[in-house]
Design an enzyme around this catalytic site. Structure first.
Site, mmCIF file in Angstrom:
data_model
loop_
_atom_site.group_PDB
_atom_site.id
_atom_site.type_symbol
_atom_site.label_atom_id
_atom_site.label_comp_id
_atom_site.label_asym_id
_atom_site.label_seq_id
_atom_site.Cartn_x
_atom_site.Cartn_y
_atom_site.Cartn_z
ATOM 1 N N GLU A 95 0.848 -1.194 0.000
ATOM 2 C CA GLU A 95 0.000 0.000 0.000
ATOM 3 C C GLU A 95 0.890 1.254 0.000
ATOM 4 O O GLU A 95 1.956 1.270 0.630
ATOM 5 C CB GLU A 95 -0.859 -0.007 1.279
ATOM 6 C CG GLU A 95 -1.852 1.126 1.374
ATOM 7 C CD GLU A 95 -2.634 1.117 2.698
ATOM 8 O OE1 GLU A 95 -2.154 0.549 3.688
ATOM 9 O OE2 GLU A 95 -3.732 1.685 2.721
ATOM 10 N N LYS A 194 -10.176 0.932 -1.402
ATOM 11 C CA LYS A 194 -10.135 0.601 0.030
ATOM 12 C C LYS A 194 -11.361 1.173 0.753
ATOM 13 O O LYS A 194 -11.736 2.328 0.551
ATOM 14 C CB LYS A 194 -8.857 1.168 0.647
ATOM 15 C CG LYS A 194 -8.649 0.840 2.113
ATOM 16 C CD LYS A 194 -7.342 1.478 2.613
ATOM 17 C CE LYS A 194 -7.049 1.160 4.067
ATOM 18 N NZ LYS A 194 -5.840 1.877 4.530
ATOM 19 N N CYS A 226 -4.939 -3.337 3.923
ATOM 20 C CA CYS A 226 -4.567 -2.887 5.279
ATOM 21 C C CYS A 226 -5.696 -3.030 6.310
ATOM 22 O O CYS A 226 -6.094 -4.127 6.643
ATOM 23 C CB CYS A 226 -4.029 -1.459 5.222
ATOM 24 S SG CYS A 226 -2.976 -1.051 6.636
#
Ligand SMILES: *[C@@H]1O[C@H](CO)[C@@H](O)[C@H](O)[C@H]1NC(C)=O
Ligand SMILES: *[C@@H]1O[C@H](CO)[C@@H](O)[C@H](O)[C@H]1NC(C)=O
Ligand SMILES: *[C@@H]1O[C@H](CO)[C@@H](O)[C@H](O)[C@H]1NC(C)=O
Ligand SMILES: *[C@@H]1O[C@H](CO)[C@@H](O)[C@H](O)[C@H]1NC(C)=O
Ligand SMILES: *[C@@H]1O[C@H](CO)[C@@H](O)[C@H](O)[C@H]1NC(C)=O
Ligand SMILES: *[C@@H]1O[C@H](CO)[C@@H](O)[C@H](O)[C@H]1NC(C)=O
Ligand SMILES: *[C@@H]1O[C@H](CO)[C@@H](O)[C@H](O)[C@H]1NC(C)=O
Length: 535
Positions: A95, A194, A226
């Site tokens: 990321e 995301k 994440c």
């Protein structure tokens, strides 16, 4: 493509068997065998030490933004080329790998490109100008194509919106933290925005969690990013609803002991969810960002944790394409079966309260060198049977239980049973980060009366090492050591997530609650900026 790879190994086995049996018998033998045993692929992840931009109050030019991104892509290119040369079929990069994390909505803008829906069938490397100025997408697509390897990269997407739409930001664009995947021809095959942002004011939350999958000849893949890993959607739905074989997981994960260090939690999630997980973390030692790995449902395959150097690291491992039909696939676990059927050990009188981060646990000390202990908090009781190889005078361990909404944000409902080493022999330090231990256990067995089926088994050893092959979870939910005395233990934990008790569990299912989720997130973010979990 990988077909040649699989085909080659298939032929080799045929040739091997064929040398001692008639061919038809060999084919029959192969069909009778579990064919999936041959069905593997070579996976790669790259932990990248990002070249960060200078901190800017005002936006840099698009040219300067591209210059910086190209410097980072130069490094990723070396990793991708090396991985492909070694036979990797897919590589995951971290990321924020092209530009870091320290931005406002305005200062990230020159780094963003408009990324189309993969349904448009686009090979940026061949059809460079089809969607305007997209130099980053073109270069990444060419890297995948030239090296004939699937490539996942995290970049920034900008989507123009109508200013009459009340949710459209004032600059006229939604800005998303985005993963893209290119196949071996350089074609865009996946795009994921995301959902669970963590202190990222530069990006917007999509209206709903996106469930992004793609099929290859070496299994079905799902993607998220994440902080998403702590929540039900899209993470759990991809595994249970879409039956993906492998999750691709770029992250910028800040390690937090004792329960949420990258290699510890990610390997545990792969085991708890029984899915392959390919984790590429950023490498930034002063922010505690390190820890990448390739994790299979039964055990970690390879991992990397490095707080010493400033270098990136390429990891490669062979992984089952279809773990569900592999002989190594672990059985389903009833996480509370053992804990609910035994007569609880006598509840300790000397239970005391203590904190892990902001969560108040109930602890009880492992006072003897061997014993059976129970500690409870509300509905959760945790049981431990243990025998230390030798009780070290200066090392104190406790058994702890926590159930409730976690941290300062108080959005996630956790149920945790943990046995951990206290920082010092003073019991007030139990739950604080500690990185070394010398106590080994001849036996441990940890279980709890979990009300959720989502429990992640963690074992972390001294100096932040995993313990592959040295522990297992029995079908009745006991986490036990195997193959003899353990290494020196920092923590043994059963980390449970009771998603349906999350505050705002149903957020993202309607856009109204998505909006209130966003508002509350922003309010909480203001107070939560300091630490707690991760990027
Ligand atoms: C890919 O290969 C083409 C032709 O072989 C070359 O022109 C191009 O520079 C390469 N691109 C990358 C990103 O390696
Ligand atoms: C992948 O293949 C399965 C069936 O094998 C199909 O149901 C699914 O829609 C495919 N997914 C994608 C993204 O093409
Ligand atoms: C990194 O971790 C150590 C020990 O766990 C902690 O003391 C320190 O505050 C962390 N650093 C950051 C930037 O979070
Ligand atoms: C798990 O085991 C407990 C105790 O034996 C039992 O009551 C419960 O029904 C089981 N749960 C599932 C999902 O099988
Ligand atoms: C156990 O935890 C509960 C809830 O946090 C708390 O009220 C109780 O006092 C704790 N027990 C002890 C002995 O610390
Ligand atoms: C713990 O319990 C087991 C049986 O449940 C018993 O065999 C063992 O002796 C106990 N250990 C200690 C140290 O009390
Ligand atoms: C343990 O630590 C606490 C808090 O730092 C302190 O008040 C206490 O005196 C210490 N106890 C011992 C026995 O050193």
């Amino acid at each position: 493509m990988n077909v040649t790879y699989d085909f080659r190994s298939y032929q080799e086995v045929l040739a091997m068997i064929g040398s001692s049996f008639p061919t038809s018998a060999a084919v029959f033998a192969l069909l009778a065998l579990n064919v999936s045993a041959l069905d593997t692929f070579l996976a790669a992840v790259y932990e990248h030490a990002i070249i960060l931009p200078n901190k800017a109050e005002t936006p840099v030019s698009q040219e300067d933004a591209l210059l910086l991104m190209n410097k980072n892509i130069d490094i990723l290119e070396k990793a991708i080329t090396e991985a492909a040369e070694k036979g990797a079929q897919i590589i995951v990069t971290p990321e924020d790998a092209l530009y870091g994390w320290d931005f406002t909505r305005e200062t990230i803008f020159p780094y963003l490109e408009n990324i189309p829906d993969p349904q448009v069938n686009w090979i940026p490397c061949q059809d460079t100008h089809r969607f305007g100025h997209t130099p980053v997408q073109t270069r990444l697509s060419c890297l995948a194509k030239n090296n004939s390897v699937y490539v996942l990269v995290n970049i920034g997407d900008k989507k123009p919106c109508n200013s009459r739409d009340s949710t459209c930001p004032s600059n006229g664009y939604y800005q998303y933290n985005t993963n893209v995947v290119y196949d071996t021809e350089g074609k865009l095959v996946a795009r994921y925005h995301k959902y669970h942002l963590y202190s990222e004011p530069q990006f917007d939350v999509p209206k709903k969690p996106e469930l992004v999958t793609f099929n290859t000849s070496f299994g079905r893949f799902g993607i998220f990013t994440c902080f998403d890993i702590l929540f039900h959607d899209p993470a759990v739905t991809l595994v249970e609803g879409f039956q993906v074989d492998t999750i691709l997981f770029p992250t910028a994960w800040m390690n937090v002991l004792p329960l949420l260090t990258a290699i510890e939690f990610h390997s545990a999630w792969a085991m708890g969810m029984r899915v392959n997980l390919l984790v590429a973390n950023t490498h930034h030692v002063s922010l505690n960002m390190t820890g990448s790995g390739i994790y299979a449902p039964h055990s970690p395959k390879v991992y990397h944790y490095d707080m010493e150097t400033a270098s990136g690291k390429l990891l490669l491992s062979e992984v089952d394409s279809h773990p569900r039909v592999s002989p190594a696939y672990p059985a389903a676990i009833n996480w509370s079966a053992y804990a609910r059927t035994i007569k609880p050990f006598p509840i300790q009188k000397n239970t005391f309260g203590g904190f892990i981060s902001r969560d108040e646990f109930n602890f009880t000390e492992l006072y003897e060198s061997a014993g059976n202990l129970t500690v409870c908090q509300k509905e959760l009781c945790c049981h431990l049977s243990y025998r230390m190889l030798e009780k070290e005078e200066n090392e104190v361990y406790v058994l702890g239980a926590f159930t409730g909404l976690h941290g300062r944000r108080r959005l996630e409902y956790w149920q945790v049973c943990t046995m951990l080493k206290c920082k010092t022999a003073n019991l007030t330090t139990c739950g604080q980060p500690v990185e070394t231990a010398s106590t080994r256990f001849e036996m441990f067995s940890l279980s709890g009366t979990f009300e959720t089926k989502y429990v992640f088994p963690e074992v972390l050893l001294s100096k932040i090492h995993l313990s592959p092959g040295k522990f297992e979870v029995l079908k009745d939910g006991r986490l036990v050591n195997k193959n003899g005395t353990s290494g020196p233990i920092l923590t043994v934990s059963l980390f449970g997530r009771w998603y349906t008790k999350d505050l705002l569990y149903n957020s993202g299912r309607t856009s109204n609650s998505a909006r209130s989720y966003l508002l509350i997130s922003i309010l909480l973010m203001i107070t939560a900026l300091q630490n707690i979990v991760m990027a």
